[in-house]
Design a protein around this motif. Structure first.
Motif, PDB file in Angstrom:
ATOM      1  N   UNK A 178      -4.421 -10.735  -1.746  1.00 13.85           N
ATOM      2  CA  UNK A 178      -3.942  -9.330  -1.744  1.00 13.85           C
ATOM      3  C   UNK A 178      -2.338  -9.325  -2.165  1.00 13.85           C
ATOM      4  N   UNK A 179      -1.936  -8.331  -2.985  1.00 14.58           N
ATOM      5  CA  UNK A 179      -0.506  -7.986  -2.987  1.00 14.58           C
ATOM      6  C   UNK A 179      -0.168  -7.358  -1.647  1.00 14.58           C
ATOM      7  N   UNK A 180       1.181  -7.618  -1.467  1.00 11.10           N
ATOM      8  CA  UNK A 180       1.773  -6.954  -0.074  1.00 11.10           C
ATOM      9  C   UNK A 180       1.633  -5.750  -0.237  1.00 11.10           C
ATOM     10  N   UNK A 181       1.028  -5.281   0.765  1.00 13.51           N
ATOM     11  CA  UNK A 181       0.921  -3.678   1.264  1.00 13.51           C
ATOM     12  C   UNK A 181      -0.261  -3.059   0.824  1.00 13.51           C
ATOM     13  N   UNK A 182      -0.998  -4.093   0.174  1.00 11.70           N
ATOM     14  CA  UNK A 182      -2.631  -3.607  -0.258  1.00 11.70           C
ATOM     15  C   UNK A 182      -3.547  -3.996   0.759  1.00 11.70           C
ATOM     16  N   UNK A 183      -3.179  -5.008   1.743  1.00 10.00           N
ATOM     17  CA  UNK A 183      -4.306  -5.511   2.512  1.00 10.00           C
ATOM     18  C   UNK A 183      -5.380  -4.599   3.128  1.00 10.00           C
ATOM     19  N   UNK A 184      -4.929  -3.436   3.748  1.00  5.44           N
ATOM     20  CA  UNK A 184      -5.846  -2.451   4.215  1.00  5.44           C
ATOM     21  C   UNK A 184      -6.751  -1.896   3.038  1.00  5.44           C
ATOM     22  N   UNK A 185      -6.318  -1.877   2.045  1.00  2.00           N
ATOM     23  CA  UNK A 185      -7.288  -1.113   0.896  1.00  2.00           C
ATOM     24  C   UNK A 185      -8.315  -2.307   0.488  1.00  2.00           C
ATOM     25  N   UNK A 186      -7.886  -3.515   0.290  1.00  2.00           N
ATOM     26  CA  UNK A 186      -8.639  -4.605  -0.144  1.00  2.00           C
ATOM     27  C   UNK A 186      -9.883  -4.577   1.061  1.00  2.00           C
ATOM     28  N   UNK A 188      -4.936  -4.035 -10.836  1.00  2.00           N
ATOM     29  CA  UNK A 188      -5.141  -3.880  -9.250  1.00  2.00           C
ATOM     30  C   UNK A 188      -4.439  -2.747  -8.649  1.00  2.00           C
ATOM     31  N   UNK A 189      -3.000  -2.850  -8.858  1.00  2.00           N
ATOM     32  CA  UNK A 189      -2.307  -1.973  -8.224  1.00  2.00           C
ATOM     33  C   UNK A 189      -2.558  -0.113  -8.748  1.00  2.00           C
ATOM     34  N   UNK A 190      -2.889  -0.444 -10.010  1.00  2.00           N
ATOM     35  CA  UNK A 190      -3.202   1.023 -10.507  1.00  2.00           C
ATOM     36  C   UNK A 190      -4.679   1.686  -9.907  1.00  2.00           C
ATOM     37  N   UNK A 191      -5.494   0.670  -9.449  1.00  2.00           N
ATOM     38  CA  UNK A 191      -6.741   0.874  -8.732  1.00  2.00           C
ATOM     39  C   UNK A 191      -6.377   1.495  -7.452  1.00  2.00           C
ATOM     40  N   UNK A 192      -5.350   0.897  -6.716  1.00  2.00           N
ATOM     41  CA  UNK A 192      -4.978   1.225  -5.586  1.00  2.00           C
ATOM     42  C   UNK A 192      -4.317   2.516  -5.412  1.00  2.00           C
ATOM     43  N   UNK A 234      10.983   3.099  -7.267  1.00  2.00           N
ATOM     44  CA  UNK A 234      11.767   2.327  -6.322  1.00  2.00           C
ATOM     45  C   UNK A 234      13.023   3.445  -6.300  1.00  2.00           C
ATOM     46  N   UNK A 235      13.129   4.382  -6.764  1.00  2.00           N
ATOM     47  CA  UNK A 235      14.575   5.237  -6.644  1.00  2.00           C
ATOM     48  C   UNK A 235      14.465   5.960  -5.280  1.00  2.00           C
ATOM     49  N   UNK A 236      15.449   5.481  -4.654  1.00  2.00           N
ATOM     50  CA  UNK A 236      15.527   6.078  -3.065  1.00  2.00           C
ATOM     51  C   UNK A 236      15.854   7.540  -3.115  1.00  2.00           C
ATOM     52  N   UNK A 237      16.429   8.248  -4.126  1.00  2.00           N
ATOM     53  CA  UNK A 237      16.694   9.689  -3.858  1.00  2.00           C
ATOM     54  C   UNK A 237      15.645  10.321  -4.635  1.00  2.00           C
ATOM     55  N   UNK A 238      14.469   9.992  -4.819  1.00  2.00           N
ATOM     56  CA  UNK A 238      13.346  10.645  -5.774  1.00  2.00           C
ATOM     57  C   UNK A 238      13.118  12.031  -5.165  1.00  2.00           C
ATOM     58  N   UNK A 239      13.075  12.179  -3.727  1.00  2.00           N
ATOM     59  CA  UNK A 239      12.651  13.426  -3.287  1.00  2.00           C
ATOM     60  C   UNK A 239      13.763  14.559  -3.643  1.00  2.00           C
ATOM     61  N   UNK A 240      14.842  13.917  -3.315  1.00  2.00           N
ATOM     62  CA  UNK A 240      16.257  14.880  -3.578  1.00  2.00           C
ATOM     63  C   UNK A 240      16.309  15.396  -5.160  1.00  2.00           C
ATOM     64  N   UNK A 241      15.897  14.654  -5.986  1.00  2.00           N
ATOM     65  CA  UNK A 241      15.927  15.106  -7.380  1.00  2.00           C
ATOM     66  C   UNK A 241      14.561  15.914  -7.831  1.00  2.00           C
ATOM     67  N   UNK A 256       4.821  -5.705  -8.435  1.00  2.00           N
ATOM     68  CA  UNK A 256       5.550  -6.993  -8.888  1.00  2.00           C
ATOM     69  C   UNK A 256       6.532  -7.260  -7.812  1.00  2.00           C
ATOM     70  N   UNK A 257       7.711  -7.781  -7.929  1.00  2.00           N
ATOM     71  CA  UNK A 257       8.580  -7.850  -7.223  1.00  2.00           C
ATOM     72  C   UNK A 257       9.626  -6.674  -6.810  1.00  2.00           C
ATOM     73  N   UNK A 258       9.305  -5.624  -7.231  1.00  2.00           N
ATOM     74  CA  UNK A 258      10.068  -4.473  -6.958  1.00  2.00           C
ATOM     75  C   UNK A 258       9.617  -3.736  -5.777  1.00  2.00           C
ATOM     76  N   UNK A 259      10.334  -3.449  -4.936  1.00  2.00           N
ATOM     77  CA  UNK A 259       9.841  -2.664  -3.801  1.00  2.00           C
ATOM     78  C   UNK A 259       9.929  -1.189  -4.059  1.00  2.00           C
TER      79      UNK A 259
END
Length: 380
Positions: A10-18, A177-181, A340-347, A361-364
């Protein structure tokens, strides 16, 4: 039937869903970083390939042991029962990786493992001096981590994200797989409206449709393990029959995908047609700021542009602002955005009910979740 040690990667962060998907199939499992382990017979290998929407691959664990010298790696690999898995004409390439281990040369580790398997097979098939490797494919991986070698056999072939419906794609397509998650992490049910305002090549709406009608995501593709002699053809037939009987093709869907780019809308429509949802998903060209609806209790899921390139940032931030204003009246709707935009909520102009870290992918990235009002309980 034989029991196998099976690993769903599984991709990192999706383990619980899998892991939840594995349990829903009826198998108890253990969760580690990037892998979900469970035991099962041949049908478990087949069913997990067909049904797991968010796993990357299905692998069979052949052995796991400590190895700090090439000698040790050779002897312990040779001691594994390879003849139970590989026929005399098997094609068995060895791939590898090594992290924080004394045996750090991957090519040497691959060579040693290959040699050890050949030695073991020579003992088994005494009359054979040379293995032609012109039969079915058995891709073997040796993965070393902190001096522990894990040796597996890949039962999927191409990654499970390759569902077989993607006729075309854009520049940065979201993995299926990420879209389904992203869909499974929402509170959406098939009787509610679903919208993706940044649909690109249509992956999120198509995955939502597959989930909505309970269609096995791997139903229309091939697997390398279909040619393995120790998984009978009837096991595949039974699993596909089961998937067919569980699909709810009569479930009506209200799914819309929109995108600013008319070329992507055309690609998304073609992909949906390829997936069997030609008339069921509506695609249209539209900017997110123009979104309006009179429907209630819907779910919006989006993977908007992140503004990763410096020049794109101001226009992306303006678009987040416009989106916040367009979605503000939707009190009963739940909204989920991956960026990945850290100020998303602000805008966007609102603080998320919940955030979840995910990797595109490799983007956090963060998955921002804004929960709307709960739909009224249905009367019996």
């Amino acid at each position: 039937m034989t029991k196998y040690n099976i690993i769903a990667t599984s991709a990192m962060g999706l383990e619980a869903i899998v892991a939840k998907e594995v349990r829903d199939l009826g198998y108890e499992c253990q969760v580690e970083n990037g892998r979900i382990s469970f035991t099962g017979d041949e049908s478990a290998i087949v069913r997990s390939n067909l049904w797991l929407r968010t796993a990357d691959r299905i692998k069979i664990k052949i052995g796991e042991f400590k190895a700090t010298t090439f000698d040790e790696l050779f002897e312990k690999t040779k001691a594994l029962p390879w003849e139970q898995y590989l026929p005399v004409n098997a094609e068995f390439p060895v791939i590898g990786k090594s992290v924080k281990s004394k045996l750090f040369s991957v090519s040497d580790c691959q060579g040693i493992v290959k040699k050890a398997i050949v030695e073991r097979m020579r003992k088994q098939y005494k009359q054979v001096t040379w293995f032609e490797e012109n039969g079915p494919l058995y891709r073997i991986e040796v993965a070393l981590h902190k001096d522990i070698a894990l040796i597996t056999l890949d039962a999927s072939g191409s990654g499970l994200h390759k569902r077989g419906y993607r006729a075309g794609q854009g520049e940065a397509p979201l993995k299926e797989t990420l879209a389904a998650a992203l869909v499974l992490l929402t509170n959406w049910t098939a009787d509610r409206p679903f919208v993706d305002p940044f649909c690109g090549s249509g992956t999120i709406p198509i995955e939502a449709a597959l989930i909505g009608q309970n269609i096995a995501p791997g139903f229309n593709r091939d697997y390398v393990s279909e040619k393995w002699h120790w998984i009978p053809e009837r096991v595949w037939d039974q699993a596909r029959d089961e998937a067919e009987s569980l699909a709810n093709y009569d479930q009506e869907l209200d799914i819309i995908g929109s995108d600013i780019d008319h070329r992507m809308v055309k690609i998304a429509s073609d992909n949906a047609f390829e997936a069997g949802f030609g008339d069921m998903i509506q695609f249209k060209q539209m900017q997110v700021k123009d979104f309006t609806t009179t429907k209630e209790y819907g779910v919006i899921v989006g993977n908007p542009p992140y503004g990763e390139r410096l020049g794109d940032k101001p226009s992306v931030e303006k678009m987040y602002q416009d989106m916040g204003q367009a979605f503000a009246p939707l009190e009963t709707w739940s909204i989920y955005m991956l960026t990945s935009h850290e100020q998303f909520e602000q805008f966007y102009g609102r603080t998320a009910t919940k955030k979840r870290k995910l990797f595109n992918g490799f983007i956090k990235t963060d998955y921002y979740q804004f929960w709307g009002k709960r739909p009224p309980k249905k009367k019996d």
